[in-house]
Design a protein around this motif. Sequence first.
Motif, PDB file in Angstrom:
ATOM      1  N   ASN A 163     -38.362  -4.122 -30.234  1.00  0.00           N
ATOM      2  CA  ASN A 163     -38.309  -5.493 -29.759  1.00  0.00           C
ATOM      3  C   ASN A 163     -39.047  -5.669 -28.434  1.00  0.00           C
ATOM      4  N   GLN A 164     -38.876  -4.721 -27.516  1.00  0.00           N
ATOM      5  CA  GLN A 164     -39.419  -4.874 -26.173  1.00  0.00           C
ATOM      6  C   GLN A 164     -40.863  -4.391 -26.035  1.00  0.00           C
ATOM      7  N   PHE A 167     -42.675  -6.096 -29.575  1.00  0.00           N
ATOM      8  CA  PHE A 167     -42.345  -7.529 -29.658  1.00  0.00           C
ATOM      9  C   PHE A 167     -41.924  -7.942 -31.064  1.00  0.00           C
ATOM     10  N   LYS A 168     -41.237  -7.046 -31.765  1.00  0.00           N
ATOM     11  CA  LYS A 168     -40.726  -7.390 -33.087  1.00  0.00           C
ATOM     12  C   LYS A 168     -39.609  -8.430 -32.955  1.00  0.00           C
ATOM     13  N   ASN A 169     -39.567  -9.346 -33.919  1.00  0.00           N
ATOM     14  CA  ASN A 169     -38.531 -10.380 -33.972  1.00  0.00           C
ATOM     15  C   ASN A 169     -38.482 -11.238 -32.712  1.00  0.00           C
ATOM     16  N   GLN A 170     -39.625 -11.400 -32.077  1.00  0.00           N
ATOM     17  CA  GLN A 170     -39.741 -12.325 -30.952  1.00  0.00           C
ATOM     18  C   GLN A 170     -40.713 -13.436 -31.331  1.00  0.00           C
ATOM     19  N   GLN A 171     -40.298 -14.651 -31.111  1.00  0.00           N
ATOM     20  CA  GLN A 171     -41.194 -15.774 -31.371  1.00  0.00           C
ATOM     21  C   GLN A 171     -42.150 -15.934 -30.206  1.00  0.00           C
ATOM     22  N   GLN A 172     -43.439 -15.976 -30.521  1.00  0.00           N
ATOM     23  CA  GLN A 172     -44.449 -16.066 -29.486  1.00  0.00           C
ATOM     24  C   GLN A 172     -44.556 -17.487 -28.959  1.00  0.00           C
ATOM     25  N   THR A 173     -44.602 -17.623 -27.640  1.00  0.00           N
ATOM     26  CA  THR A 173     -44.745 -18.930 -27.017  1.00  0.00           C
ATOM     27  C   THR A 173     -46.135 -19.474 -27.298  1.00  0.00           C
ATOM     28  N   ARG A 178     -49.495 -11.951 -26.091  1.00  0.00           N
ATOM     29  CA  ARG A 178     -48.640 -10.846 -25.695  1.00  0.00           C
ATOM     30  C   ARG A 178     -49.475  -9.716 -25.111  1.00  0.00           C
TER      31      ARG A 178
END
Length: 252
Positions: A163-164, A167-173, A178
Amino acid sequence: MPDGSFAHPQQRQFNPYTENGGTILAIAGADFSVIAGDTRQSEGYSIQTRYAPKVFKLTDRAVLAVNGFAADGNMFVKKVKQRLEWYRHAHAKDMPLCAIARLIQTMLYAQRFFPYYVYNILGGIEEDGSGAVYSFDPVGSYEREACRAAGAAQSLVQPFLDNQIYFKNQQQTPGQSRPLHLPLPDVLSIVIDSFTSATERHIEVGDGLEIYVVLAKGRGAHGLESFRGIQELTTTSDGDRVFVIRRELKKD
């Protein structure tokens, strides 16, 4: 029965391995690598020692973390260091990181019929100055990755790293990209948080934390100033640099 025979089939079994707990991880940056491990060695519900290092400096650009059966891990590190010493005497230089990874692969595969029961993670600096992490299974299969965790709390730590770092399971702004690599202070915070949370949830992780930081040649030590008790392990003044940070973890 008196004559030594048995009414039912009997089985005898010998298991030369045991699991000694603990957790290791490594994260590669643009021009650095961070390799960390806790110091608890246990078997079942018994703590054998509260200080059993799992991370070892091989050269000024390579650090190896081992986890699994502690006796096999200590012997394997000893044999790897011996092979690197032979290389240093023959070639008057340290072995490159990618070559160390291949060396570890062949050493593990050579023992595939009675393997070292250890999971290895190699971290350091490649010849082009980039950070690199190589993960191995006990019989030598390996790959280069951006981050990897292994050991008792792998199932807790690896999803957090995915995740960190990935960036898995993070919605990109929208409108923001990223980063390909996180800065060193962010990586160190992730490592500390990983072990702090793993210690809270897993009985085989705890006591102490050793974080090795390998910096590429020419990179300053900025990002390390805020850590107390940091120690430099570098043996040369004009190459890559190795630092170790030691912290306390919960002891219950």
